[in-house]
Enzyme design. Structure first.
Site, short mmCIF file in Angstrom:
data_model
loop_
_atom_site.label_atom_id
_atom_site.label_comp_id
_atom_site.label_asym_id
_atom_site.label_seq_id
_atom_site.Cartn_x
_atom_site.Cartn_y
_atom_site.Cartn_z
N ARG A 56 -3.24 1.14 16.71
CA ARG A 56 -2.43 2.39 17.33
C ARG A 56 -2.64 2.24 18.66
O ARG A 56 -1.50 2.38 19.56
CB ARG A 56 -2.65 3.75 16.69
CG ARG A 56 -2.21 3.78 15.33
CD ARG A 56 -2.74 3.34 14.08
NE ARG A 56 -4.31 3.11 14.26
CZ ARG A 56 -4.92 2.26 13.71
NH1 ARG A 56 -4.58 1.28 13.17
NH2 ARG A 56 -6.37 2.51 13.62
N CYS A 90 -6.68 9.45 11.30
CA CYS A 90 -6.57 8.82 12.39
C CYS A 90 -5.78 9.66 13.35
O CYS A 90 -4.91 10.25 13.19
CB CYS A 90 -5.82 7.53 12.37
SG CYS A 90 -5.65 6.70 13.96
N THR A 92 -5.05 8.99 16.77
CA THR A 92 -4.19 8.16 17.30
C THR A 92 -3.08 8.15 16.62
O THR A 92 -1.70 8.32 17.13
CB THR A 92 -4.80 6.81 17.95
OG1 THR A 92 -5.82 7.04 18.32
CG2 THR A 92 -3.87 6.34 18.78
N THR A 131 -9.73 7.63 21.64
CA THR A 131 -9.32 6.35 22.11
C THR A 131 -8.31 6.53 23.37
O THR A 131 -8.02 7.46 23.61
CB THR A 131 -8.35 5.76 20.90
OG1 THR A 131 -7.15 6.56 20.84
CG2 THR A 131 -9.08 5.62 19.56
N LYS A 170 -15.71 0.50 14.19
CA LYS A 170 -14.93 -0.51 13.29
C LYS A 170 -15.24 -1.67 12.95
O LYS A 170 -14.97 -2.07 11.69
CB LYS A 170 -13.65 -0.26 14.06
CG LYS A 170 -12.81 1.10 14.42
CD LYS A 170 -11.51 0.85 14.94
CE LYS A 170 -10.72 1.97 15.34
NZ LYS A 170 -10.04 2.61 14.04
N CYS A 200 -11.46 11.12 17.64
CA CYS A 200 -11.17 9.75 17.00
C CYS A 200 -12.17 9.93 15.70
O CYS A 200 -13.25 10.19 15.85
CB CYS A 200 -11.67 8.82 17.86
SG CYS A 200 -11.55 7.18 17.06
#
Length: 256
Positions: A56, A90, A92, A131, A170, A200
């Site tokens: 994203r 998520c 974002t 993010t 991640k 996040c």
């Protein structure tokens, strides 16, 4: 009574894979926070761990594929499988919320809105760790400003530190420079900001893993609570500590 029983059988659909561990964290929090005396008391949850969804932040920053069609595809898949409500693991990705909602025919809980509702009304200023994409397009700013809450974001150097932390989770790595993280948090303190949003879904995992203490708002936890309440189940207190494997074995021995 029959209608009430039907409400308890509602199904939650989770758009996941952004990333997988964050999806697991959301699922775990829903299960752990749901009042239940047996398997059958828990909520029916469908998870689409759709790891093919393009990054994203890369798209928002202008150098990646648009993830919108993937997000819509996941939502419609969950809807077709019988989900009564959609949630998304998520922050974002909520940049695409309005466009996604046009294609979805069932309720779609907005995590950012849920966070805004839960913030103490006396708080007028919060820090945001997220993010670069979330920060750049003001995903939290647009919502929190409506509640007269100012959102303070890290400078470029601090943002790079937080981005590295997010992507280390991640990638499955646990190592990071704790002093650098504490330095970012100290910059908020210098601005008289005591409340910080972990904006996040990788960050609550990272902060718990690193045992970082503070007045942090966990959007994943808030989203889990909202989803539980939506399907008519009761929310119970959420444990602050994840048990180690040895502790789990110890508990099992005591129970048996």
């Amino acid at each position: 009574v029959e209608n009430e029983m039907n409400d308890y059988k509602k199904t939650i659909g989770i758009i996941g894979g952004m990333g997988p561990l964050a999806t697991v964290d959301l699922f775990r929090k829903i299960v752990t926070m749901t009042e239940a005396n047996s398997d059958n008391d828990h909520i029916h949850i469908l998870i689409d761990n759709y790891t093919a969804i393009p990054d994203r932040t890369n798209y928002i920053l202008g150098h990646g594929e648009d993830p919108k069609k993937y997000l819509i595809k996941s939502a419609l898949k969950l809807e077709g499988m019988g989900a009564d409500v959609i949630i998304m693991a998520c922050n974002t990705a909520h940049y695409f919320y309005d466009e996604m909602e046009k294609y979805i025919h069932i309720p779609f809980i907005n995590m950012i809105e849920e966070v805004a509702k839960k913030i103490n009304p006396q708080i007028r200023k919060v820090g945001l760790l997220a993010t670069e994409g979330t920060c750049k397009v003001g995903i939290y700013d647009k919502v929190l400003n409506r509640y007269d809450i100012e959102v303070i974001k890290p400078n470029d150097t601090d943002q790079n530190i937080i981005s590295d932390l997010i992507y280390s989770i991640k990638k499955g790595r646990k190592g990071c420079n704790l002093d650098h993280i504490n330095s970012v948090l100290s910059h908020f303190k210098l601005q008289n900001i005591d409340t910080v949003i972990l904006g996040c879904t990788e960050l609550p995992i990272a902060f718990q893993t690193l045992n970082i203490k503070g007045d942090f708002i966990d959007p994943t936890k808030i989203l889990a609570q909202s989803a539980i309440e939506f399907v008519g189940k009761k929310v119970i207190s959420y444990p602050t500590k994840i048990l180690t494997q040895s502790e789990i074995k110890s508990v099992r021995k005591k129970v048996s």
